[in-house]
Scaffold this motif. Sequence first.
Motif, PDB file in Angstrom:
ATOM      1  N   UNK A 145       0.669  -1.178   0.204  1.00 27.18           N
ATOM      2  CA  UNK A 145      -0.063   0.229   0.159  1.00 27.18           C
ATOM      3  C   UNK A 145       0.799   1.528  -0.142  1.00 27.18           C
ATOM      4  N   UNK A 146       2.040   0.746   0.269  1.00 22.72           N
ATOM      5  CA  UNK A 146       3.067   2.561   0.833  1.00 22.72           C
ATOM      6  C   UNK A 146       3.167   2.777  -0.431  1.00 22.72           C
ATOM      7  N   UNK A 147       4.322   1.526  -1.114  1.00 22.64           N
ATOM      8  CA  UNK A 147       4.707   1.753  -2.728  1.00 22.64           C
ATOM      9  C   UNK A 147       4.033   2.277  -3.433  1.00 22.64           C
ATOM     10  N   UNK A 148       2.568   1.577  -3.356  1.00 23.83           N
ATOM     11  CA  UNK A 148       1.471   1.737  -4.292  1.00 23.83           C
ATOM     12  C   UNK A 148       1.209   3.920  -4.197  1.00 23.83           C
ATOM     13  N   UNK A 149       1.111   3.901  -2.813  1.00 22.82           N
ATOM     14  CA  UNK A 149       1.107   5.443  -2.718  1.00 22.82           C
ATOM     15  C   UNK A 149       2.025   6.635  -3.467  1.00 22.82           C
ATOM     16  N   UNK A 150       3.289   5.901  -3.111  1.00 24.46           N
ATOM     17  CA  UNK A 150       4.141   7.056  -3.843  1.00 24.46           C
ATOM     18  C   UNK A 150       4.352   6.329  -5.074  1.00 24.46           C
ATOM     19  N   UNK A 151       3.869   5.689  -5.437  1.00 26.83           N
ATOM     20  CA  UNK A 151       4.125   5.674  -7.098  1.00 26.83           C
ATOM     21  C   UNK A 151       2.727   6.069  -7.601  1.00 26.83           C
ATOM     22  N   UNK A 152       2.123   6.298  -7.454  1.00 21.38           N
ATOM     23  CA  UNK A 152       0.547   6.825  -7.818  1.00 21.38           C
ATOM     24  C   UNK A 152      -0.119   5.249  -8.058  1.00 21.38           C
ATOM     25  N   UNK A 153       0.088   3.911  -7.569  1.00 20.77           N
ATOM     26  CA  UNK A 153      -0.405   2.997  -7.889  1.00 20.77           C
ATOM     27  C   UNK A 153      -1.512   2.714  -7.048  1.00 20.77           C
ATOM     28  N   UNK A 154      -2.021   1.442  -7.532  1.00 22.59           N
ATOM     29  CA  UNK A 154      -3.365   0.750  -5.916  1.00 22.59           C
ATOM     30  C   UNK A 154      -2.218  -0.100  -5.784  1.00 22.59           C
ATOM     31  N   UNK A 155      -3.063  -1.201  -4.453  1.00 25.49           N
ATOM     32  CA  UNK A 155      -2.039  -1.583  -3.827  1.00 25.49           C
ATOM     33  C   UNK A 155      -1.825  -3.196  -5.019  1.00 25.49           C
ATOM     34  N   UNK A 156      -3.261  -3.355  -5.601  1.00 26.18           N
ATOM     35  CA  UNK A 156      -3.213  -4.335  -6.222  1.00 26.18           C
ATOM     36  C   UNK A 156      -2.052  -4.901  -7.459  1.00 26.18           C
ATOM     37  N   UNK A 157      -1.792  -3.288  -7.738  1.00 23.57           N
ATOM     38  CA  UNK A 157      -0.555  -3.340  -8.545  1.00 23.57           C
ATOM     39  C   UNK A 157       0.696  -3.369  -8.244  1.00 23.57           C
ATOM     40  N   UNK A 158       1.136  -3.786  -6.886  1.00 23.08           N
ATOM     41  CA  UNK A 158       2.053  -3.980  -6.407  1.00 23.08           C
ATOM     42  C   UNK A 158       2.632  -5.432  -5.618  1.00 23.08           C
ATOM     43  N   UNK A 159       3.771  -6.252  -6.433  1.00 24.34           N
ATOM     44  CA  UNK A 159       3.626  -7.615  -5.888  1.00 24.34           C
ATOM     45  C   UNK A 159       5.155  -7.416  -4.695  1.00 24.34           C
ATOM     46  N   UNK A 160       4.825  -8.188  -4.190  1.00 21.10           N
ATOM     47  CA  UNK A 160       5.633  -8.384  -2.497  1.00 21.10           C
ATOM     48  C   UNK A 160       6.566  -9.626  -2.784  1.00 21.10           C
ATOM     49  N   UNK A 161       7.737  -9.344  -2.607  1.00 23.48           N
ATOM     50  CA  UNK A 161       8.527 -10.474  -2.523  1.00 23.48           C
ATOM     51  C   UNK A 161       9.521 -10.573  -1.529  1.00 23.48           C
TER      52      UNK A 161
END
Lengths: 434, 434
Positions: free
Chosen positions: B109-125
């Motif tokens: 969610x935080x990555x999404x906020x920083x990059x103007x994405x939605x949380x579901x568009x960020x994959x964690x590994x």
Amino acid sequence: MEFRSRESHREWLQGQAVLPAGFRVGTTRFGFEPMEVPRRATMTLTLLAVDAPTPDFAAVFTRNAFPGAPVLIGRGRLMSPRLGAILVNNKISNVCAPDGVNSSERLCAEVARSLALQREQVLPCSTGVIGWRLPVAAMLAALPEAVNELQGGTILPAAEGIMTTDLYPKVRRVELGGGSIVGIAKGAGMIEPNLATMLVFILTDIAVPRATLRGLLPKVAADTFNAISIDSDTSTSDTVVVLSSGNVQGVTPEAFAEALRTVCGDLAEDVVRNGEGVHHVVKVTVCGAPDAELARAVAKAVVNSPLFQCAVAGNDPNVGRLVCAVGKHLGRHCPGLDVSRCRMAIGGHTVFDRGVFRLDPGLEGDLAEHLKRAEMYRSGPPDEHGVFRPPVSWPVHERSVVVSIDLGTGNASAAVIGADRTHEYISENADYRS
Amino acid sequence: MEFRSRESHREWLQGQAVLPAGFRVGTTRFGFEPMEVPRRATMTLTLLAVDAPTPDFAAVFTRNAFPGAPVLIGRGRLMSPRLGAILVNNKISNVCAPDGVNSSERLCAEVARSLALQREQVLPCSTGVIGWRLPVAAMLAALPEAVNELQGGTILPAAEGIMTTDLYPKVRRVELGGGSIVGIAKGAGMIEPNLATMLVFILTDIAVPRATLRGLLPKVAADTFNAISIDSDTSTSDTVVVLSSGNVQGVTPEAFAEALRTVCGDLAEDVVRNGEGVHHVVKVTVCGAPDAELARAVAKAVVNSPLFQCAVAGNDPNVGRLVCAVGKHLGRHCPGLDVSRCRMAIGGHTVFDRGVFRLDPGLEGDLAEHLKRAEMYRSGPPDEHGVFRPPVSWPVHERSVVVSIDLGTGNASAAVIGADRTHEYISENADYRS
């Protein structure tokens, strides 16, 4: 018992090694030059003889697809009406060597001639380097000495004669009904069931009919010798033989079975404890499984996980590697299984419950303590050639690392005994030819 | 290519690491205190971002029954219409930790906020210690720095950022049709297919439709990342992801597939070559099998045999252990198979044919020479704490030990890449927490 010193272990061994009535053992040791490599080697011949050839014997053999010549011959010997002697050599296992069966048969014929037996009454067993040819001429020349040495009293010379990389002889004995069962085992590497690189000879003076022995041995072996693993490598030569001289009557089959199970179970654990480079014996119990086969396979996956083995060696309670090893097996072999009630414990401390780790610094300390308590020795510095050698040559105690896994999906269970993985194992196997 | 020096390897790496158009990477490193043990640790956060969120991505994950939270989330992300970024952390793998999924989602969610994405568009590994909790607060505090570092040009910082016990970053690149495919991999221990302890990120600017990618990746992974083994331990976190920015049109699916296979095959071999303590890479080919599954299983049995691994480590052509490992698998899994036409060779030299070893002192020398030629380094003496460390931190060459097995019973074949077993592996895993 807990062993404390080399001397007390030796004394205990001598007590275990009393030969049952009706048997004699003899050994001899000699040097020779293998045909395959330009260097000298030493071999010990061990002869086990029954005073009167007996119909009451049983044997189980490796399931490796490339069995040694002695295994091929041994399977045939099960048809023999009687068995009178076993000839064992270490150093070369006579596996897939040119003319291997003829070599072993030649030696059996010579033993038979010396002991007034028929060739089919002699069982050959070999352990050691795979692929090399037996030095038949040198063995034939040495044989009279082994015959000459035959005597009753103690099985200890045989337990020592069959050793390869074993640090100490393994002997276990149970008395019952005025008789006894005495077993010896050889095996230090290439140890995983079906069977292990293991030769096991069990002698008893208790009368047990051939059919009873043959029904019993495979069942007992499944729960003992086939429930251990040091390195997952099923050898080409594994053999377990039981012989009865029949001198002592009156023991019930049930009592005999229980005693045999004790001897085999103790010997199996001895084999692991004396496995190459073993610092910790690891006992894994899996319960709550849908079937016993899966329970045993999961336990094997744990004791054969190199990463878990290394963590144990380092007294590092790396519980993640335990869960990983269980998950690796389940994910591959039964991906649909409900693992949500799975529970794992080390030394009685729960580390994983219902899908979540239960970890904190206090638990970490308890687990490390459990591992340290079960450690038999620590690696010292390597010698000037970079080779690690065990600083002890006897089992300093009989403690183990205890791992319990409840899969939470059924009622079947299994227990497996394994070990850690250390520098001494690498040293032993990166240079040595067993 | 054969690497010769640290410098020439570094130069080659930089050439491999050119980022395709449409991607940026950023990393940051910080210290923290794990909740489970009383000591400091260091973590690197690595961010891979696509300039415009793309529908064209595919991923395959571990089959371990206890997968990490990022794997659970990642399987869901396959449903996302588009992917915009991947956040990777080393040191802690977030497997079965309390509240693990929420922790990873919080970071996404935080990555999404920083990059103007939605949380579901960020994959964690995540990769590293199994069982520990992510230090979410420390990671959130560090994240802006990684975002700030985002830049195009080279993927090398990401290849370095995802490392744990890896000695060097692994990057492979293929150019085609005016675009390129660039992959990076992390993985040094807990390596056996389905997949390995491996994180692999493959970025391409070549336009490939989502459906094509998703059809292709599992097949390519089966022949590459799922055909390697260092220690048979399938990790809980294995992940391979491919993302296309779609900037370059006009490459055929066939040409793309071939290039992807090259990148994945090379990376898979890199992972083995940089496996923990690996001195020798071992390539095993099995042909003449009744089916490909058995061929692969036999090859795996060889590369996972501790005794064979140790023999290779010692440049000891102990061919008996090779035959034992093959026989162990066949005897257990297809006891009825006719093995009478089986043939085995090492380095092109036949060592076993139709049930019999073909050994002599001359062949022994040739085999030892083949092993020595493939050796990357020798163990030096351990340090004052008894720990062995590799004397090199780059692949000094790309030679391998070559083992060929013809089962002589069919037409199927398979190839597997594995490694030897050395003191450095034991040192790494008896003390270290990856």
